[in-house]
Design a protein around this motif. Structure first.
Motif, PDB file in Angstrom:
ATOM      1  N   LYS A  83       0.849  -1.190   0.000  1.00 49.30           N
ATOM      2  CA  LYS A  83       0.000   0.000   0.000  1.00 49.30           C
ATOM      3  C   LYS A  83       0.887   1.242   0.000  1.00 49.30           C
ATOM      4  N   GLU A 116      -6.469   9.109  -0.922  1.00 49.33           N
ATOM      5  CA  GLU A 116      -6.790   7.688  -0.972  1.00 49.33           C
ATOM      6  C   GLU A 116      -5.532   6.911  -1.365  1.00 49.33           C
ATOM      7  N   ASN A 134      -5.530  -9.983  -0.230  1.00 48.52           N
ATOM      8  CA  ASN A 134      -5.864  -8.557  -0.359  1.00 48.52           C
ATOM      9  C   ASN A 134      -5.656  -7.981  -1.767  1.00 48.52           C
ATOM     10  N   ALA A 145      -9.138  -7.172  -3.538  1.00 43.38           N
ATOM     11  CA  ALA A 145      -9.809  -6.100  -2.795  1.00 43.38           C
ATOM     12  C   ALA A 145      -9.095  -4.768  -3.003  1.00 43.38           C
ATOM     13  N   SER A 146      -7.767  -4.792  -3.035  1.00 40.62           N
ATOM     14  CA  SER A 146      -6.995  -3.565  -3.241  1.00 40.62           C
ATOM     15  C   SER A 146      -7.215  -3.017  -4.644  1.00 40.62           C
ATOM     16  N   GLU A 177     -10.380  -1.094  -4.944  1.00 38.35           N
ATOM     17  CA  GLU A 177     -10.374   0.246  -4.347  1.00 38.35           C
ATOM     18  C   GLU A 177      -9.864   1.313  -5.317  1.00 38.35           C
ATOM     19  N   CYS A 178      -9.218   0.869  -6.380  1.00 36.93           N
ATOM     20  CA  CYS A 178      -8.555   1.807  -7.296  1.00 36.93           C
ATOM     21  C   CYS A 178      -9.413   2.133  -8.514  1.00 36.93           C
ATOM     22  N   LYS A 179      -9.128   3.267  -9.107  1.00 33.37           N
ATOM     23  CA  LYS A 179      -9.861   3.720 -10.287  1.00 33.37           C
ATOM     24  C   LYS A 179      -9.057   3.536 -11.571  1.00 33.37           C
TER      25      LYS A 179
END
Length: 334
Positions: A45, A53, A74, A77-78, A81-83
């Motif tokens: 991360k 973010e 993860n 899921a990670s 979270e991203c665009k």
């Protein structure tokens, strides 16, 4: 075309990964900076520096047998979270760019009329020629003589017969979304499929033209020696390339970046003098692009695992810029 693109994407990082912290180069580096790759994790991360973010960094292996493919904890899921998904090159952009595809095809061949017989002794040329004639990757002699030796080196092992019958692969069905990769999976392709489903923006850290230019930055004579060394290594039953790939995959699945560096940092094929162009300079080139993208929107970066560790790896360079890097897929394997 996707298969050829994937092979090109795979070659340079795999050659580069062999340069990380080689014994000779390691002695030249200062020991004051901590390596910061003790945690066994492929997913990190990225936070800090007033980022609203977090973004994420993932270390890939560009080609892996299907039975060994796995998602570290993860990861999905990670990504969700991203665009934006950012790879070493924007593979989505390549799919619709016919000019870039044709340029890529032409750039697999040597320039100025150079051929393999001009670079090798008769004995070494026959060694290479017989290897490809009798192997699972049949390449017509006319093409074999003209393809850049570094490109051929990647196809020496039968482990890389994912093209389905030769350098250009078998016939592809018009409009086919999925291609047979003969039991080989690609993290880049998997990430691209997810990004497409989620309608994520995609980007690249460098262009395919730049990656292809790296082939020309290493003299053809040096590439030819690497090719002969690769064929000899593959034919050595005590220590062939398939065995080396098995060791690399096992280490990758353990998410042990430090062990991966140690395993692949022996400079077996004489690439140490090209470490800067293959690895270090590319890492440095990527940092300004990553910084800009991190500030724009949460971004999921996926690059070859060999780029992450080391004193001039992405993790260290991002930390030097003031970012906080947290391991997110810690492996408990020993």
């Amino acid at each position: 075309m996707k298969k050829l693109l994937l092979l090109i994407v795979a070659i340079i990082p795999l050659l580069a990964i062999a340069q990380v912290e080689s014994p000779k180069s390691a002695k030249k580096k200062k020991n004051s900076q901590k390596n910061n790759i003790e945690a066994k994790s492929l997913l990190w991360k990225i936070e800090g520096k007033k980022i609203k973010e977090p973004s994420y960094l993932f270390g890939t292996i560009h080609m892996i047998p299907e039975e060994d493919f796995f998602w570290p904890s993860n990861t999905e899921a990670s990504l969700a979270e991203c665009k934006r998904l950012t790879l070493e090159i924007d593979m989505a952009g390549m799919e619709d760019n016919m000019a870039a595809q044709m340029s890529m095809m032409m750039n697999i061949f040597m320039k100025n009329g150079m051929t393999l017989p001009k670079l090798l002794s008769e004995e070494d040329y026959l060694l290479v020629k017989n290897h490809f004639e009798n192997g699972s990757l049949p390449i017509p002699q006319m093409m074999l003589d003209k393809i850049k030796p570094m490109f051929l080196s990647m196809m020496v092992s039968e482990e890389f017969d994912f093209l389905g019958g030769g350098i250009l692969g078998g016939p592809e069905e018009e409009g086919s979304e999925e291609e047979d990769t003969s039991g080989i999976k690609s993290y880049e392709m998997e990430f691209m499929n997810i990004a497409k489903e989620k309608q994520m923006e995609t980007a690249g850290l460098e262009s395919i033209e730049y990656q292809m230019s790296i082939f020309d930055s290493i003299p053809y004579k040096a590439q030819a020696k690497m090719l002969v060394d690769a064929v000899n290594a593959e034919q050595d039953t005590t220590s062939n390339m398939s065995t080396q790939m098995d060791d690399m995959i096992t280490t990758y699945k353990a998410q042990d970046l430090k062990a991966l560096h140690s395993l692949l940092g022996n400079d077996k094929f004489g690439l140490e003098e090209f470490e800067d162009v293959l690895l270090i300079q590319r890492n440095k080139n990527w940092i300004p692009i990553m910084k800009e993208q991190i500030m724009e929107m949460p971004t999921f970066f996926a690059v070859g695992a060999g780029h992450l560790g080391g004193q001039e790896g992405i993790l260290a360079l991002l930390r030097a810029e003031g970012y906080s890097l947290t391991p997110m897929s810690i492996s408990n394997s020993k």
